[in-house]
Enzyme design. Structure first.
Site, PDB file in Angstrom:
ATOM      1  N   PRO A 120      20.721  26.882  41.974  1.00  0.00           N
ATOM      2  CA  PRO A 120      22.145  27.013  41.625  1.00  0.00           C
ATOM      3  C   PRO A 120      22.398  28.267  40.798  1.00  0.00           C
ATOM      4  CG  PRO A 120      21.388  24.764  41.238  1.00  0.00           C
ATOM      5  CD  PRO A 120      20.165  25.582  41.539  1.00  0.00           C
ATOM      6  N   GLN A 122      23.923  30.780  38.083  1.00  0.00           N
ATOM      7  CA  GLN A 122      24.402  30.729  36.704  1.00  0.00           C
ATOM      8  C   GLN A 122      24.160  29.366  36.056  1.00  0.00           C
ATOM      9  OE1 GLN A 122      28.505  31.998  36.887  1.00  0.00           O
ATOM     10  NE2 GLN A 122      27.966  34.113  37.334  1.00  0.00           N
ATOM     11  N   GLY A 124      21.236  28.668  34.377  1.00  0.00           N
ATOM     12  CA  GLY A 124      20.188  28.753  33.374  1.00  0.00           C
ATOM     13  C   GLY A 124      18.832  28.334  33.888  1.00  0.00           C
ATOM     14  N   SER A 126      16.989  30.498  35.935  1.00  0.00           N
ATOM     15  CA  SER A 126      16.279  31.741  36.234  1.00  0.00           C
ATOM     16  C   SER A 126      16.209  32.038  37.727  1.00  0.00           C
ATOM     17  CB  SER A 126      14.868  31.693  35.634  1.00  0.00           C
ATOM     18  OG  SER A 126      14.399  32.978  35.347  1.00  0.00           O
ATOM     19  N   GLY A 127      17.351  31.894  38.384  1.00  0.00           N
ATOM     20  CA  GLY A 127      17.409  32.154  39.814  1.00  0.00           C
ATOM     21  C   GLY A 127      17.209  33.612  40.174  1.00  0.00           C
ATOM     22  N   SER A 128      17.732  34.520  39.354  1.00  0.00           N
ATOM     23  CA  SER A 128      17.584  35.948  39.657  1.00  0.00           C
ATOM     24  C   SER A 128      16.124  36.377  39.599  1.00  0.00           C
ATOM     25  CB  SER A 128      18.405  36.785  38.669  1.00  0.00           C
ATOM     26  OG  SER A 128      19.785  36.567  38.840  1.00  0.00           O
ATOM     27  N   SER A 129      15.430  35.975  38.541  1.00  0.00           N
ATOM     28  CA  SER A 129      14.040  36.411  38.413  1.00  0.00           C
ATOM     29  C   SER A 129      13.141  35.738  39.442  1.00  0.00           C
ATOM     30  CB  SER A 129      13.510  36.171  36.998  1.00  0.00           C
ATOM     31  OG  SER A 129      13.552  34.817  36.659  1.00  0.00           O
ATOM     32  N   ALA A 130      13.557  34.586  39.978  1.00  0.00           N
ATOM     33  CA  ALA A 130      12.778  33.966  41.055  1.00  0.00           C
ATOM     34  C   ALA A 130      12.780  34.861  42.293  1.00  0.00           C
ATOM     35  CB  ALA A 130      13.340  32.588  41.389  1.00  0.00           C
ATOM     36  N   ASP A 173      10.727  33.252  31.282  1.00  0.00           N
ATOM     37  CA  ASP A 173      11.057  32.822  32.637  1.00  0.00           C
ATOM     38  C   ASP A 173      10.080  33.411  33.646  1.00  0.00           C
ATOM     39  OD1 ASP A 173      13.157  32.049  31.095  1.00  0.00           O
ATOM     40  OD2 ASP A 173      14.696  33.128  32.212  1.00  0.00           O
TER      41      ASP A 173
END
Length: 360
Positions: A120, A122, A124, A126-130, A173
């Site tokens: 999901p 935003q 919290g 850590s979707g971007s760094s994944a 993260d």
């Protein structure tokens, strides 16, 4: 996780969402953390050999065509202005520069990158760094340099890629996503100065009690939460500095509590972690909806804190199954999603784990 496709030079790599169990956000301030990767929530990146170097936009997350102006605004309201293409571009640059500066020769060949994610936005988690982590894993294997770039170094490369884009974050993260499983981390300045990275200790995931993820359908923007506290810390604010040191020590105590399976103590530490964050950042920065998720969990006696900077909460029910049912009912009535967390296994190869053990 490694998935090898049918073609010789086509591959898929996966990185998982992460939950900060204790110590966040002290990782940004030379502290400690206990975090784990979450199975079921991941980003995947596919790489295939290509005549030209291509970074392919996602059909949903990188939209540039819309049926109407209203649809465009709805998309921005729900997903913001940024997709994943910028993340892939940034890690390609950071990877290239690191190899160049480290004297690691890269074969002259091109590739196409694409990505997908079910984490999901935003929230919290850590979707971007994944996405960045999975892309880095592809690059390591495509160029055959996995053994040339140490496991301990990779989280810093991921963070550097995000810093290229102005994303404010710490190493926690990225360590959880590179290592997978459950990890205790020490980011003390002594380690950072001596080693160039923190000391990261994988733990047995069976040390964890049952934990629950709570999140809202319309989460907050986790990128706004660090702003004023960071400046106050840099300015020498005694309250922020002492509070951040205490948050870091909560992770140290939590590591010991996990080893002893003292879940009552773990619950106390989780609650204290959130309370200190709230005092430092203030309710306006944390957001009404985020605070409500914590308070709903606490209303049934569960321990709870943010998984990251807001958007999702991790909860522990020390009183067992009856309390879990109360938690589910309370979350449902408040309009929140609640799910039991499955911890992802270690993401490291046997060789990487053996190499870590030889250095500890």
């Amino acid at each position: 996780m490694v998935v090898v496709m049918e073609k010789e030079m086509e591959m898929e790599r996966r990185a998982y969402a992460r939950v900060g169990l204790l110590g966040n956000p002290s990782d940004v301030y030379g502290g400690r953390a206990v975090s784990f990767a979450v199975a079921g929530l991941w980003a995947t990146v596919r790489l295939r050999a290509s005549d030209d170097l291509l970074v392919q936009p996602h059909p949903r997350h990188d939209l540039v065509a819309f049926p109407s102006l209203h649809a465009l605004v709805e998309r921005l309201d729900g997903g913001g202005y940024y997709g994943g293409v910028r993340l892939l571009l940034a890690i390609c640059r950071v990877f290239h520069d690191h190899c160049k500066h480290s004297g690691i020769a890269l074969e002259d060949k091109n590739f196409a990158l694409s990505y997908d994610t079910n984490i999901p936005r935003q929230a919290g988690l850590s979707g971007s760094s994944a996405i960045v982590c999975a892309a880095l894993s592809c690059l390591l294997d495509f160029y055959g340099v996995r053994d040339r770039i140490g496991v301990e170094v990779r989280p810093s490369l991921i963070l550097n890629a995000e810093k290229e884009l102005g994303i404010v974050a710490g190493l926690q993260d990225r360590v959880a996503q590179v290592y997978g499983g459950l990890v205790y981390m020490d980011f003390s300045q002594e380690h950072m100065d001596k080693l160039g990275h923190g000391v990261y200790t994988p733990l047995d995931v069976d040390l964890l009690p049952p934990l629950y993820l709570i999140y809202a359908e319309n989460p907050s923007d986790s990128g706004k939460v660090h702003s004023s506290v960071r400046q106050r810390w840099l300015d020498g604010d005694e309250f922020v500095i002492s509070s951040m040191k205490e948050v870091a020590h909560l992770a140290y105590d939590g590591h010991n509590a996990l080893l002893q399976k003292n879940y009552a103590e773990l619950a106390r530490l989780m609650n204290r972690n959130f309370d200190l964050r709230r005092k430092m950042f203030g309710d306006d920065a944390l957001g009404e909806l985020n605070i409500k998720m914590v308070e709903v969990a606490r209303s049934v006696g569960a321990a709870s804190k943010f998984t990251g900077s807001g958007g999702a909460v991790v909860a522990l029910c020390p009183d067992g199954d009856a309390q879990v049912e109360l938690l589910k009912t309370a979350c449902q009535e408040a309009g929140f999603v609640v799910e039991q967390i499955e911890v992802a296994p270690s993401a490291l190869t046997k060789e990487e784990l053996a190499n870590l053990s030889s250095h500890q």
